[in-house]
Scaffold this motif. Structure first.
Motif, mmCIF file in Angstrom:
data_model
loop_
_atom_site.group_PDB
_atom_site.id
_atom_site.type_symbol
_atom_site.label_atom_id
_atom_site.label_comp_id
_atom_site.label_asym_id
_atom_site.label_seq_id
_atom_site.Cartn_x
_atom_site.Cartn_y
_atom_site.Cartn_z
ATOM 1 N N ALA A 201 0.847 -1.187 0.000
ATOM 2 C CA ALA A 201 0.000 0.000 0.000
ATOM 3 C C ALA A 201 0.884 1.239 0.000
ATOM 4 C CB ALA A 201 -0.929 0.008 1.216
ATOM 5 N N GLN A 202 0.766 2.052 -1.043
ATOM 6 C CA GLN A 202 1.581 3.255 -1.156
ATOM 7 C C GLN A 202 0.856 4.417 -0.505
ATOM 8 O OE1 GLN A 202 2.717 4.218 -5.165
ATOM 9 N NE2 GLN A 202 4.179 5.799 -4.527
ATOM 10 N N SER A 203 1.584 5.182 0.319
ATOM 11 C CA SER A 203 0.980 6.312 1.013
ATOM 12 C C SER A 203 1.551 7.645 0.567
ATOM 13 C CB SER A 203 1.171 6.168 2.527
ATOM 14 O OG SER A 203 2.541 6.221 2.860
ATOM 15 N N SER A 204 2.696 7.649 -0.121
ATOM 16 C CA SER A 204 3.267 8.875 -0.673
ATOM 17 C C SER A 204 4.275 8.468 -1.742
ATOM 18 C CB SER A 204 3.951 9.711 0.419
ATOM 19 O OG SER A 204 5.120 9.088 0.889
ATOM 20 N N ARG B 239 -3.735 18.280 -5.679
ATOM 21 C CA ARG B 239 -2.453 18.977 -5.768
ATOM 22 C C ARG B 239 -1.351 18.139 -5.137
ATOM 23 N NH1 ARG B 239 -3.896 24.635 -2.998
ATOM 24 N NH2 ARG B 239 -4.598 23.113 -1.437
ATOM 25 N N HIS B 240 -0.123 18.353 -5.621
ATOM 26 C CA HIS B 240 1.028 17.684 -5.013
ATOM 27 C C HIS B 240 1.343 18.350 -3.677
ATOM 28 C CE1 HIS B 240 2.006 15.132 -8.372
ATOM 29 N NE2 HIS B 240 2.113 16.143 -9.207
ATOM 30 N N PRO B 241 1.335 17.609 -2.562
ATOM 31 C CA PRO B 241 1.650 18.219 -1.266
ATOM 32 C C PRO B 241 3.132 18.550 -1.105
ATOM 33 C CG PRO B 241 1.325 15.868 -1.007
ATOM 34 C CD PRO B 241 0.973 16.194 -2.431
ATOM 35 N N GLN B 242 3.992 17.948 -1.928
ATOM 36 C CA GLN B 242 5.425 18.196 -1.874
ATOM 37 C C GLN B 242 5.951 18.317 -3.305
ATOM 38 O OE1 GLN B 242 7.232 18.628 0.818
ATOM 39 N NE2 GLN B 242 5.899 17.880 2.447
ATOM 40 N N PRO B 243 7.082 18.999 -3.502
ATOM 41 C CA PRO B 243 7.690 19.039 -4.838
ATOM 42 C C PRO B 243 8.242 17.679 -5.221
ATOM 43 C CG PRO B 243 9.132 20.073 -3.219
ATOM 44 C CD PRO B 243 7.840 19.788 -2.513
ATOM 45 N N ALA B 244 8.615 17.546 -6.492
ATOM 46 C CA ALA B 244 9.150 16.286 -6.995
ATOM 47 C C ALA B 244 10.410 15.899 -6.230
ATOM 48 C CB ALA B 244 9.439 16.403 -8.488
ATOM 49 N N THR B 245 10.706 14.606 -6.239
ATOM 50 C CA THR B 245 11.873 14.098 -5.541
ATOM 51 C C THR B 245 12.712 13.263 -6.497
ATOM 52 O OG1 THR B 245 12.611 12.843 -3.594
ATOM 53 C CG2 THR B 245 10.695 12.013 -4.768
ATOM 54 N N ASP B 246 14.006 13.066 -6.160
ATOM 55 C CA ASP B 246 14.873 12.244 -6.990
ATOM 56 C C ASP B 246 15.796 11.414 -6.108
ATOM 57 O OD1 ASP B 246 16.435 14.333 -6.127
ATOM 58 O OD2 ASP B 246 17.270 14.832 -8.081
ATOM 59 N N PHE B 247 16.525 10.492 -6.747
ATOM 60 C CA PHE B 247 17.314 9.515 -5.999
ATOM 61 C C PHE B 247 18.402 8.981 -6.920
ATOM 62 C CE2 PHE B 247 18.079 5.347 -3.973
ATOM 63 C CZ PHE B 247 18.080 5.698 -2.633
ATOM 64 N N PHE B 248 19.588 8.738 -6.350
ATOM 65 C CA PHE B 248 20.712 8.183 -7.112
ATOM 66 C C PHE B 248 21.290 7.004 -6.343
ATOM 67 C CE2 PHE B 248 25.341 7.888 -7.659
ATOM 68 C CZ PHE B 248 25.411 7.638 -9.028
ATOM 69 N N GLN B 249 21.634 5.945 -7.074
ATOM 70 C CA GLN B 249 22.254 4.782 -6.448
ATOM 71 C C GLN B 249 23.259 4.176 -7.411
ATOM 72 O OE1 GLN B 249 19.901 2.233 -3.992
ATOM 73 N NE2 GLN B 249 20.969 0.355 -4.600
ATOM 74 N N THR C 221 -2.156 5.912 11.228
ATOM 75 C CA THR C 221 -2.390 6.923 12.263
ATOM 76 C C THR C 221 -1.555 8.171 12.033
ATOM 77 O OG1 THR C 221 -0.729 5.795 13.623
ATOM 78 C CG2 THR C 221 -3.038 5.229 13.987
ATOM 79 N N ASN C 222 -0.491 8.074 11.205
ATOM 80 C CA ASN C 222 0.321 9.260 10.924
ATOM 81 C C ASN C 222 0.366 9.576 9.431
ATOM 82 O OD1 ASN C 222 1.800 7.065 10.140
ATOM 83 N ND2 ASN C 222 3.734 7.746 11.066
ATOM 84 N N SER C 223 -0.626 9.095 8.669
ATOM 85 C CA SER C 223 -0.646 9.303 7.230
ATOM 86 C C SER C 223 -1.311 10.627 6.877
ATOM 87 C CB SER C 223 -1.391 8.158 6.543
ATOM 88 O OG SER C 223 -1.554 8.418 5.167
ATOM 89 N N LEU C 224 -0.898 11.188 5.745
ATOM 90 C CA LEU C 224 -1.496 12.423 5.236
ATOM 91 C C LEU C 224 -2.631 12.138 4.263
ATOM 92 C CD1 LEU C 224 1.753 14.507 4.614
ATOM 93 C CD2 LEU C 224 0.226 14.575 6.587
ATOM 94 N N ASN C 225 -3.023 10.882 4.148
ATOM 95 C CA ASN C 225 -4.138 10.496 3.285
ATOM 96 C C ASN C 225 -3.904 10.914 1.834
ATOM 97 O OD1 ASN C 225 -5.352 9.577 5.619
ATOM 98 N ND2 ASN C 225 -6.563 11.427 5.909
ATOM 99 N N GLU C 226 -2.714 10.672 1.339
ATOM 100 C CA GLU C 226 -2.405 11.027 -0.037
ATOM 101 C C GLU C 226 -2.918 9.958 -0.994
ATOM 102 O OE1 GLU C 226 1.738 12.032 -0.258
ATOM 103 O OE2 GLU C 226 1.611 13.231 1.563
ATOM 104 N N GLU C 227 -3.085 10.344 -2.261
ATOM 105 C CA GLU C 227 -3.720 9.488 -3.249
ATOM 106 C C GLU C 227 -2.734 9.119 -4.352
ATOM 107 O OE1 GLU C 227 -7.287 11.365 -4.584
ATOM 108 O OE2 GLU C 227 -8.153 11.476 -2.565
#
Length: 637
Positions: free
Chosen positions: A92-95, A225-235, A618-624
Motif C-alpha cells: 500500500a503506497q501512502s506517498s 495537488r502535489h503536497p510536496q515538490p518532486a523528488t529524486d534519488f541516485f544509487q 495513524t500518521n498518514s497524510l491520506n495522499e492518493e
C-alpha cells in the motif's frame, strides 16, 4: 548481450559444480517466461524456507517466487511494486516514496511482523523494527528472483519473521556480462536512467557495476495537488563473483545511495548510505558445505526540525549443511551489532541519544526423511539473545507429504517473536515542557503461535494451484496506556492481543506456449482484544490496518514480431481503522523487442481511476496514488 549466462541456471542455485558447468553457456537474459513450462517452473529451487536450496514445489511452507522475468514484464520501477506480484502480499503506497508492506496482516508504514533481506543483508532497521522502503533499491534488471514466504520462519531467520519473510536475490556477476542501458520518462516520472556493465578479471573472476538515477512527482492530496515538490534519488554499486576450482565461490558487493546534491535537492529531508558485503562458500562433497558472510551498513536520515539518525550496522554469520543418511542437517550462528546517533531536534526524542544494540543467535534444523521422497519431517529452533529483552527462542515443526510428483501436502506449527527496539523503550514526547509520552524498559517481547496447512497440486500440464490456510494467536502486542495513575504521560505496554484466520490461493495456467496466466487471492480475518485493565483506545490501528481481501490476476501474452502484452488486475478491499475505501485497478504493459539489443515498452499503472487512496495510517497524510504512464527504452550488448 555478450557472455550472459542462462537465466534458468541462476534460478537453480549456486552449487559450485553447477556454476562451473554453466559458466560456459551463453544465452540472452531476455529469455521468455513462457520458455519455462509449468513443469520447469515447479522445479525452481528456493533457499528461504529451510535456509538451504530445495525444490519450491515440495517446501513445507507457503512460498511464492517472483522471477526477474516477471518483474521485467510487469514494468514496475521499484521493489515494493514488484512485491505486488507475489501471492498474499499487501502493498500500500501512502506517498511518493512510502509504502506499507505486509504478509498476513499487521500492515502499517513501519510494519514490524515481517523481515526482508537482500543477498543476505538485512533491510530491517533496529530503530522502529521495519523497512525504510524509500532507501532500499537496486537495479531491477539485476534481480534474479524474490522469494516470499508466507508464515513464520523465525526458527532459522530470527525475530521479526512472524507473518512472513522476503528474500531478494540478485544475479551473480557472470549472469550480467556486457552492457545494459535504459531510459524512461512519463507523466508522473519525468526521468529514469540506468546503466550497467559486466566484465571479467582473468578466467574465473566476474564483475559488474551499475548506476541509476530517477525523478518522480509526489502523490496527490484530496484536492488534486502535489503536497510536496518532486523528488529524486541516485544509487550505484558493484558485485564481484570469483570461482576457485570446482568447490569454492566468493562474492564481494556493495552499494551507495543518496538524494542529496542532486538536480532536485530538497531541504525537507535527506537520506544517504552505503553497504559492503562479503560471502564465501565451500562445497566439500555433494552432501556437505559451509558458508560464511559478513557485511557493514551505514545510513543517514534527517527531517529538519523533526528527526535525524546516523546508524552503523555490522553483521556476520556462518552456516554448515550436511546430509547424513536420512537426516538433512543445518546449523549456524549469526550476530548483528548496530550503533546509532539520534539527533533529538523535535518534540519526539529518543533517550539516550546514542545506543549500541546487539543480537546473537544460534540455530539448528533437522529434516528427516520418514519415507524417502514421500514424507519428510522438519524440526528447527533458534535461540537468540538481544540487547532489550534478553534470550528468546523460536521453534518450528513442519511436515511434508508428497504422494506423487504432482502433489504436496504440508503442515506446520511455529512460535515467532517480535522483540523490542529503540522506540519501544527509549521514545519520549514532550511539548511545552509537558511529558506526553515516556517509554520505559518494561516493554516485553510480542509473541505469536502460528498453525498452517497447505496443498499444492498440478492438474495435467497446463494448471497448478497452491492453497494454504493459517491461524495465529498473538499475545502481548504493543498498546498505549497511562504510565501511572494520571492520564499523562502515556507509555507502551503489552496489553493487546489478536487472533487471525485466513487463506491464500495461487493459480498458474499455461494453456499454450505464448500465454501464461497467474492469479492469487488472500483472505484475512483479524480481530484485536485487550487485556483486563487496558485503556488503549487504538483498537489495534497502530499495529495493523488491513483489507480482508487482496487479489491479483496477471496475463503474459506473446504476440507476433516480438510484441509482448502484459495485463494485471489488482484489488484490495476497504481498510477498517483508519477507514479507507477499497479499490480495483489495472496495470498494462506493451513491449516490443525491436532486435536482440533493443527493447521498447510503454506501461500504464492504476488505469481504472484518476487517483485512489491505498493506505491510511495513524500518521498518514491520506495522499492518493495517481494513474501514471511510462515509456522505456532498453539497450543490451
Amino acid at each position: 548481450m555478450k557472455g550472459a549466462m542462462s537465466k534458468r541456471r541462476g534460478i537453480a542455485g549456486l552449487g559450485c559444480a553447477m556454476v562451473l558447468g554453466l559458466a560456459n553457456a551463453a544465452a540472452s537474459d531476455l529469455s521468455d517466461l513462457k520458455q519455462l513450462s509449468l513443469d520447469q517452473l515447479l522445479n525452481l529451487e528456493v533457499s528461504t524456507v529451510s535456509r538451504k536450496n530445495e525444490r519450491w514445489w515440495s517446501a513445507p511452507s507457503g512460498i511464492d517466487v517472483v522471477t526477474g522475468e516477471e518483474i521485467r514484464r510487469a514494468g514496475v520501477q521499484n521493489i515494493p511494486d514488484a512485491l505486488r506480484l507475489a501471492t498474499g502480499v499487501h502493498v500500500a503506497q501512502s506517498s511518493a516514496r512510502s509504502w506499507g508492506v505486509s504478509l498476513r496482516g499487521m500492515n502499517v508504514l513501519a510494519a514490524n511482523k515481517i523481515s526482508v533481506v537482500m543477498d543476505g543483508r538485512s533491510l530491517f532497521t533496529p530503530f522502529f523494527s521495519g523497512v525504510n522502503w524509500e532507501s532500499q533499491d537496486t537495479l531491477l534488471e539485476d534481480i534474479d528472483r524474490i522469494e516470499v514466504v508466507r508464515g513464520p520462519v523465525g526458527a532459522l531467520w530470527g525475530a521479526f519473521a512472524v507473518n512472513g519473510f522476503v528474500q531478494i536475490l540478485t544475479k551473480p556477476a557472470w549472469d550480467t556480462q556486457g552492457w545494459l542501458a535504459s531510459a524512461a520518462t512519463g507523466d508522473e516520472d519525468p526521468v529514469s536512467l540506468s546503466f550497467r556493465y559486466g566484465g571479467k578479471l582473468g578466467s574465473d573472476v566476474y564483475y559488474r557495476t551499475y548506476a541509476k538515477y530517477w525523478q518522480t512527482d509526489w502523490t496527490y492530496d484530496a484536492t488534486g495537488r502535489h503536497p510536496q515538490p518532486a523528488t529524486d534519488f541516485f544509487q550505484t554499486g558493484f558485485r564481484v563473483d570469483a570461482l576457485r576450482g570446482s568447490d569454492t565461490t566468493a562474492t564481494l558487493q556493495g552499494d551507495y545511495f543518496t538524494n542529496r546534491d542532486l538536480p532536485l535537492d530538497r531541504p525537507q529531508g535527506e537520506v544517504s548510505g552505503f553497504n559492503l558485503l562479503g560471502r564465501w562458500q565451500r562445497t566439500f562433497t555433494t552432501d556437505s558445505s559451509v558458508e560464511a558472510q559478513a557485511y557493514f551498513d551505514h545510513t543517514f536520515r534527517t527531517i529538519p526540525t523533526q528527526f535525524e539518525e546516523r546508524r552503523n550496522t555490522l553483521s556476520g554469520s556462518v552456516k554448515y549443511h550436511a546430509v547424513r543418511g536420512r537426516h538433512d542437517l543445518l546449523a549456524g550462528v549469526d550476530t548483528l551489532v548496530s550503533w546509532d546517533e539520534i539527533g533529538n531536534i523535535g518534540f519526539a526524542v529518543l533517550e539516550p541519544g546514542e545506543r549500541t544494540t546487539h543480537t546473537v543467535g544460534v540455530y539448528f534444523q533437522d529434516t528427516y526423511q520418514v519415507l524417502p521422497d514421500r514424507v519428510a519431517a522438519t524440526f528447527a529452533i533458534k535461540g537468540e539473545h538481544n540487547a532489550f529483552s534478553g534470550f528468546e527462542y523460536q521453534p518450528t515443526l513442519r511436515a511434508a507429504w508428497t504422494p506423487t510428483k504432482r502433489s504436496t501436502v504440508w503442515a506446520a506449527v511455529s512460535r515467532a517473536v517480535r522483540t523490542p527496539v529503540r522506540v519501544d523503550e527509549d521514545l519520549a514526547i514532550r511539548f511545552a515542557g509537558v511529558d506526553l509520552f515516556l517509554a520505559n524498559d518494561d516493554f516485553e517481547t510480542e509473541e505469536a503461535i502460528a498453525w498452517e496447512l497447505g496443498w499444492r497440486h498440478q492438474v495435467g500440464s497446463v494448471l497448478t494451484f497452491d492453497v494454504s490456510a493459517f491461524h495465529y494467536d498473538y499475545d502481548r502486542l504493543r498498546s498505549t496506556e497511562p504510565a501511572g495513575a494520571a492520564a499523562l504521560p502515556t507509555t507502551f505496554k503489552n496489553m493487546l492481543n489478536a487472533q487471525s484466520n485466513g487463506a491464500e490461493v495461487a493459480v498458474m495456467i499455461q494453456p499454450m506456449s505464448r500465454v501464461f496466466l497467474k492469479g492469487s487471492y488472500r483472505f484475512l480475518d483479524l480481530e484485536f482484544s485487550r487485556d483486563p485493565g487496558s485503556v488503549d483506545t487504538s483498537g489495534g490501528s497502530s499495529e495493523g490496518n488491513d483489507p480482508r481481501h487482496v487479489a491479483m490476476i496477471g496475463a503474459h501474452i506473446d504476440l507476433p514480431r516480438g510484441v509482448e502484452l502484459d495485463v494485471f488486475l489488482r484489488h484490495a478491499s476497504a481498510l477498517p481503522n483508519p477507514a479507507a475505501d477499497g479499490y480495483t485497478t489495472m496495470d498494462v504493459r506493451l513491449g516490443w523487442r525491436v532486435s536482440a539489443r533493443w527493447e521498447i515498452a510503454i506501461s500504464g499503472r492504476n488505469l481504472l481511476d484518476a487517483r485512489h487512496v491505498e493506505f491510511v495510517t495513524t500518521n498518514s497524510l491520506n495522499e492518493e496514488v495517481p494513474r501514471r504512464w511510462l515509456v522505456k527504452a532498453t539497450w543490451r550488448y
